[in-house]
Design an enzyme around this catalytic site. Structure first.
Site, mmCIF file in Angstrom:
data_model
loop_
_atom_site.group_PDB
_atom_site.id
_atom_site.type_symbol
_atom_site.label_atom_id
_atom_site.label_comp_id
_atom_site.label_asym_id
_atom_site.label_seq_id
_atom_site.Cartn_x
_atom_site.Cartn_y
_atom_site.Cartn_z
ATOM 1 N N LEU A 131 34.836 5.717 -37.224
ATOM 2 C CA LEU A 131 34.801 4.364 -36.675
ATOM 3 C C LEU A 131 34.768 3.352 -37.799
ATOM 4 O O LEU A 131 34.179 3.600 -38.851
ATOM 5 C CB LEU A 131 33.537 4.189 -35.832
ATOM 6 C CG LEU A 131 33.404 5.073 -34.593
ATOM 7 C CD1 LEU A 131 32.019 4.944 -33.996
ATOM 8 C CD2 LEU A 131 34.464 4.680 -33.564
ATOM 9 N N ARG B 299 33.088 18.394 -37.888
ATOM 10 C CA ARG B 299 34.218 17.491 -37.930
ATOM 11 C C ARG B 299 35.128 17.742 -39.134
ATOM 12 O O ARG B 299 36.337 17.629 -39.047
ATOM 13 C CB ARG B 299 33.689 16.067 -37.976
ATOM 14 C CG ARG B 299 34.791 15.106 -37.970
ATOM 15 C CD ARG B 299 34.306 13.699 -37.827
ATOM 16 N NE ARG B 299 35.183 12.930 -38.671
ATOM 17 C CZ ARG B 299 34.861 11.848 -39.308
ATOM 18 N NH1 ARG B 299 33.660 11.378 -39.217
ATOM 19 N NH2 ARG B 299 35.728 11.235 -40.051
ATOM 20 N N LYS C 192 24.063 4.737 -31.893
ATOM 21 C CA LYS C 192 24.796 5.534 -32.882
ATOM 22 C C LYS C 192 23.786 6.453 -33.555
ATOM 23 O O LYS C 192 22.981 6.036 -34.371
ATOM 24 C CB LYS C 192 25.479 4.642 -33.917
ATOM 25 C CG LYS C 192 26.329 5.443 -34.887
ATOM 26 C CD LYS C 192 27.140 4.527 -35.780
ATOM 27 C CE LYS C 192 28.129 5.292 -36.625
ATOM 28 N NZ LYS C 192 27.510 6.241 -37.543
ATOM 29 N N ASP D 253 17.089 48.100 -41.744
ATOM 30 C CA ASP D 253 16.122 47.369 -42.565
ATOM 31 C C ASP D 253 15.655 48.202 -43.749
ATOM 32 O O ASP D 253 15.433 47.680 -44.842
ATOM 33 C CB ASP D 253 14.906 46.953 -41.729
ATOM 34 C CG ASP D 253 15.265 45.857 -40.737
ATOM 35 O OD1 ASP D 253 16.346 45.249 -40.891
ATOM 36 O OD2 ASP D 253 14.469 45.623 -39.810
ATOM 37 N N CYS E 51 -10.139 14.263 -63.418
ATOM 38 C CA CYS E 51 -11.118 15.000 -64.225
ATOM 39 C C CYS E 51 -11.684 14.153 -65.360
ATOM 40 O O CYS E 51 -12.476 14.646 -66.159
ATOM 41 C CB CYS E 51 -10.492 16.281 -64.777
ATOM 42 S SG CYS E 51 -9.217 15.952 -66.006
ATOM 43 N N GLU F 281 26.853 14.430 -31.116
ATOM 44 C CA GLU F 281 26.108 14.430 -32.368
ATOM 45 C C GLU F 281 25.003 15.488 -32.335
ATOM 46 O O GLU F 281 24.257 15.582 -31.361
ATOM 47 C CB GLU F 281 25.482 13.035 -32.556
ATOM 48 C CG GLU F 281 25.098 12.716 -33.965
ATOM 49 C CD GLU F 281 26.265 12.189 -34.810
ATOM 50 O OE1 GLU F 281 27.433 12.299 -34.386
ATOM 51 O OE2 GLU F 281 25.987 11.672 -35.913
ATOM 52 N N CYS G 32 -2.401 13.779 -68.233
ATOM 53 C CA CYS G 32 -3.727 14.360 -68.402
ATOM 54 C C CYS G 32 -3.556 15.646 -69.195
ATOM 55 O O CYS G 32 -2.850 16.552 -68.765
ATOM 56 C CB CYS G 32 -4.351 14.681 -67.044
ATOM 57 S SG CYS G 32 -5.774 15.768 -67.196
ATOM 58 N N GLU H 186 26.528 2.102 -27.033
ATOM 59 C CA GLU H 186 25.793 3.366 -27.148
ATOM 60 C C GLU H 186 25.018 3.440 -28.457
ATOM 61 O O GLU H 186 25.471 2.928 -29.472
ATOM 62 C CB GLU H 186 26.799 4.534 -27.132
ATOM 63 C CG GLU H 186 27.794 4.427 -26.009
ATOM 64 C CD GLU H 186 28.912 5.467 -26.077
ATOM 65 O OE1 GLU H 186 28.916 6.299 -27.019
ATOM 66 O OE2 GLU H 186 29.757 5.441 -25.167
ATOM 67 N N LYS I 129 32.575 0.677 -27.410
ATOM 68 C CA LYS I 129 33.892 1.221 -27.076
ATOM 69 C C LYS I 129 34.466 0.497 -25.872
ATOM 70 O O LYS I 129 33.720 0.198 -24.927
ATOM 71 C CB LYS I 129 33.767 2.711 -26.700
ATOM 72 C CG LYS I 129 33.129 3.585 -27.749
ATOM 73 C CD LYS I 129 32.801 4.971 -27.183
ATOM 74 C CE LYS I 129 32.073 5.793 -28.238
ATOM 75 N NZ LYS I 129 31.514 7.032 -27.698
HETATM 76 S S1 IVH Z 1 32.420 7.899 -30.954
HETATM 77 C C1 IVH Z 1 36.633 7.930 -31.338
HETATM 78 N N1 IVH Z 1 29.936 7.540 -30.244
HETATM 79 O O1 IVH Z 1 29.483 8.188 -35.751
HETATM 80 C C2 IVH Z 1 35.202 7.789 -31.429
HETATM 81 N N2 IVH Z 1 30.376 8.324 -32.432
HETATM 82 O O2 IVH Z 1 31.878 7.103 -37.756
HETATM 83 C C3 IVH Z 1 34.550 8.758 -32.297
HETATM 84 N N3 IVH Z 1 28.378 8.808 -33.761
HETATM 85 O O3 IVH Z 1 31.535 10.832 -36.625
HETATM 86 C C4 IVH Z 1 33.131 8.669 -32.376
HETATM 87 N N4 IVH Z 1 26.930 8.273 -32.214
HETATM 88 O O4 IVH Z 1 29.379 11.460 -35.542
HETATM 89 C C5 IVH Z 1 30.769 7.917 -31.230
HETATM 90 N N5 IVH Z 1 27.795 7.228 -29.458
HETATM 91 C C6 IVH Z 1 28.619 7.608 -30.440
HETATM 92 C C7 IVH Z 1 28.161 8.059 -31.688
HETATM 93 C C8 IVH Z 1 29.073 8.399 -32.676
HETATM 94 C C9 IVH Z 1 27.094 8.708 -33.439
HETATM 95 C C10 IVH Z 1 28.884 9.237 -35.067
HETATM 96 C C11 IVH Z 1 29.908 10.307 -34.957
HETATM 97 C C12 IVH Z 1 31.094 9.849 -35.758
HETATM 98 C C13 IVH Z 1 30.565 8.667 -36.494
HETATM 99 C C14 IVH Z 1 31.632 7.586 -36.522
#
Ligand code: IVH
Length: 692
Positions: free
Chosen positions: A99, A155, A134, A53, A430, A192, A445, A132, A309
């Protein structure tokens, strides 16, 4: 800081003449680099932290005194002081996919129909889906071997991301080791990384109190944090993680359905979302999406949609992929949260430069999980265009960013009877008559020196990281100092005693003493910072630096004419006239004199040694940059302007001639190309350090 030896180091460094400093910097830089390497990479430190340091501090002092001597490879240009090698590429053995999106129930039904058509006879009557949340953060790939976390990567373009293992290890939700039945030899888990809403808001408040810019939204903040080179940054921020998919799995047999796999991963200790559920057939999916949507506001994090999914992995395999996304999954996107509330008042806020801007005061309302009571209104034109009237019901929308926008007035019978917003004739703080510059939409002002709003803002700015960097002089402290009349102008700060400060709320003796010490230390800030700290309109950090380095002393700057100022690279007619006008003002001159009397040094910059003449003062000068992706705080145009202002070059594509790629969120092919060419990849924080 370190007692005796620290004082000794400072004394020596402060007194060192130019030539000696040059020689010392030549020694210090390679030595610090070597110790970094020993400590971080080889795990074989030769000196203790404190000695490190001190060397670092010595280098900092010398560089501050002689900015022209800053070497490009100086450890001080890295983010923070425990550098990690620049982010390295991270190859995903199985690609990280994206996606496709759906925006309506109808599109969801189309999705289901399409899958059934492709599956033909194999299609069940009701396909079982996983539904799920997102999460709105960024995707991370974690690699575990024999249950131990060995790496984490972003990613990137899906095939190659960046290695962020050093930051991943600071995320408490991510276990270092897994336990339980049937652990694979190698496991890739995707999920995530994100900020929970509460943690994000608290972090922003803390930033604001420290005078650091707020993050606009949790997603950018997460991306910016994960890409930091210095892991102590991430360690201090409340990032968290939820897993949603698997990549490659070696040496274990996992269940044949997605949801069962995720449950298994959860049983090993990796956090997974408890709101994931299964739905049989598209009707149940649509119902689940809408139930999740109804919960949105009460979730502890932001979601921007639902991911649907196919649960059965055999069916997934049959459906396969199209380019970069799987056929078996889709993201349903919720519209940005929009709510109605009452516009209680249009207030007027006075900024640091005296600009008077309208702000919407709203009846507090929750929107997208956050309670808001203010919305920004840009200027009079916008208020007129929306025809906002106090008492109106307004629709506000919050899409990711913290501060919502007013979208429109909700028509009601009362609107016509309400009076249009009155724009003030005088400063709301003021009472000085406001002025409007020719052809400008902005009201101002003119009472720069004693308008309390401008004084508060000027003092906040003076103490901020970008200016005098006075730790502990946060917003709340400044507001109280002004309110109690302890500080009426910037120079009053230097007349404060620890005893004065103990009058403030929640200010103990120790914090008071620390703040006084920080104020005292700021007197030595280099000329360019002290100049920027004066808050001259149009004179930001980079202009202040150009001007300081050109004239080298405050007296020379005060004496400069507009013609002389225009000769400085990066200074145009407007900036020149603002500078001249500022120093022509008697009040400002008196204030500068008072600062000097209190010991603010505005230290002169030594002329460069002869062989140095014309050599670049900034590590950015002469370097070729490419910008890619979304940077956390700067617009690309701003980044470009700032690089160019200090003599750097910005080009559009990566080549062997590129010195640095500045990569932001969602950097794609340029990042891949840069890494394959061995071009140094830096993040915005590193760029800002280089520009500083
Ligand atoms: S599945 C093959 N599940 O959304 C499936 N993605 O455009 C790949 N994300 O880059 C993703 N929550 O960062 C999946 N429950 C979830 C998600 C999720 C957020 C994000 C993920 C991905 C983007 C898809």
């Amino acid at each position: 800081m370190y007692g005796q030896d620290a004082n000794e180091v400072r004394r020596r460094a402060d007194a060192m003449p130019l030539e000696a400093a040059r020689a010392r910097i030549e020694e210090l830089v390679p030595e610090l680099i070597r110790h970094n390497q020993l400590y971080h990479v080889e795990d074989a430190a030769e000196i203790d932290d404190r000695s490190y340091d001190l060397l670092y501090r010595e280098l900092e002092i010398l560089e501050n005194r002689f900015p022209a001597l800053v070497r490009e490879d100086s450890p001080t240009l890295r983010v923070g002081d425990t550098p990690v090698p620049e982010l390295t590429p991270f190859e995903h053995r199985t690609p990280m996919l994206s996606l496709s999106n759906a925006f309506s129930d109808e599109e969801m039904r189309d999705f289901d129909t399409r899958l059934k058509r492709i599956l033909g006879d194999d299609a069940p009557e009701h396909i079982r889906y996983s539904v799920e949340p997102k999460l709105d953060g960024l995707a991370l790939n974690l690699i575990y071997e024999d249950g131990k976390l060995i790496a984490g990567g972003t990613r990137g373009n899906g095939t190659t991301g960046e290695d962020v293992t050093h930051n991943v290890r600071t995320i408490r939700a991510i276990p270092e080791s897994l336990s339980g039945e049937g652990l694979p030899r190698r496991l890739s888990v995707r999920g995530e990384v994100f900020f929970p809403t509460g943690g994000f808001l608290r972090m922003n408040e803390a930033r604001e109190a420290k005078g650091v810019k707020r993050f606009e939204n949790p997603r950018n903040a997460a991306a910016g944090t994960l890409r930091q080179l210095n892991p102590t940054v991430a360690a201090g921020r409340p990032l968290t993680f939820l897993a949603y998919a698997l990549g490659e799995v070696e040496g274990a047999l996992l269940p044949g359905a997605h949801t069962a796999q995720i449950d298994t991963v959860g049983s090993w200790g990796i956090p997974v979302n408890s709101l994931n559920r299964t739905a049989n057939g598209i009707d149940e999916v649509i119902a689940a999406i809408s139930e999740l949507g109804a919960k949105r506001d009460s979730l502890p994090y932001e979601i921007d949609g639902a991911v649907v999914k196919v649960d059965d992995l055999a069916l997934q395999a049959e459906l396969g992929f199209v380019t970069r996304s799987p056929r078996w999954a889709i993201a349903f996107k919720y519209p940005p949260p929009r709510v109605h509330t009452i516009l209680e008042k249009v207030a007027f806020q006075v900024g640091r430069t005296g600009a008077i801007t309208p702000v919407a005061w709203l009846a507090p309302v929750r929107v997208g999980g956050v309670t808001v009571s203010r919305a920004t209104l840009h200027n009079e034109d916008q208020v007129r265009r929306l025809d906002l009237r106090e008492g109106d019901t307004v629709a506000i929308e919050r899409s990711g960013d913290v501060i919502p926008k007013v979208v429109h007035v909700v028509p009601d019978e009362g609107h016509a009877d309400r009076a249009p917003v009155d724009f003030p004739e005088a400063c709301p703080e003021c009472n000085t008559p406001a002025s409007r510059e020719e052809g400008q939409a902005v009201l101002r002002c003119p009472n720069t020196l004693s308008c309390p709003a401008q004084v508060r803002a000027a003092i906040r700015f003076f103490g901020s990281r970008r200016a005098m960097d006075i730790d502990g002089l946060g917003e709340k402290v400044v507001d109280q100092l002004v309110e109690l009349g302890l500080v009426r102008r910037v120079s009053d700060l230097f007349a404060l005693s620890a005893h004065d400060l103990t009058m403030l709320d929640r200010m103990g003796k120790r914090s008071a003493e620390k703040l006084i010490a920080a104020i005292e230390a700021s007197k030595k800030q280099p000329l360019e910072r002290a100049l920027a700290a004066l808050g001259i309109s149009e004179v930001g950090e980079s202009t202040a630096r150009d001007v300081a380095r050109h004239f080298r002393s405050l007296d020379a700057i005060i004496a400069a004419t507009e013609e002389q100022l225009i000769e400085v690279d990066g200074v145009g007619a407007i900036v020149a006239s603002k500078l001249v006008a500022f120093f022509a003002d008697e009040g400002h001159r008196a204030e500068v004199m008072r600062l000097r009397e209190f010991g603010v040094e505005f230290p002169e910059i030594a002329p460069p040694a002869p062989e140095d003449e014309g050599s670049p003062a900034s590590p950015v000068a002469g370097q070729v940059f490419v910008l890619t992706g979304t940077l956390p705080t700067l617009k690309r145009s701003e980044a470009k302007a700032r690089i160019e202002a200090v003599g750097g070059k910005v080009t559009g594509s990566v080549s062997k001639k590129t010195d640095f790629l500045v990569a932001g969120e969602a950097a794609g092919s340029k990042l891949t190309k840069a890494t394959s060419l061995g071009v140094t990849v830096i993040d915005e924080a590193t760029l800002l350090e280089m520009l500083a």
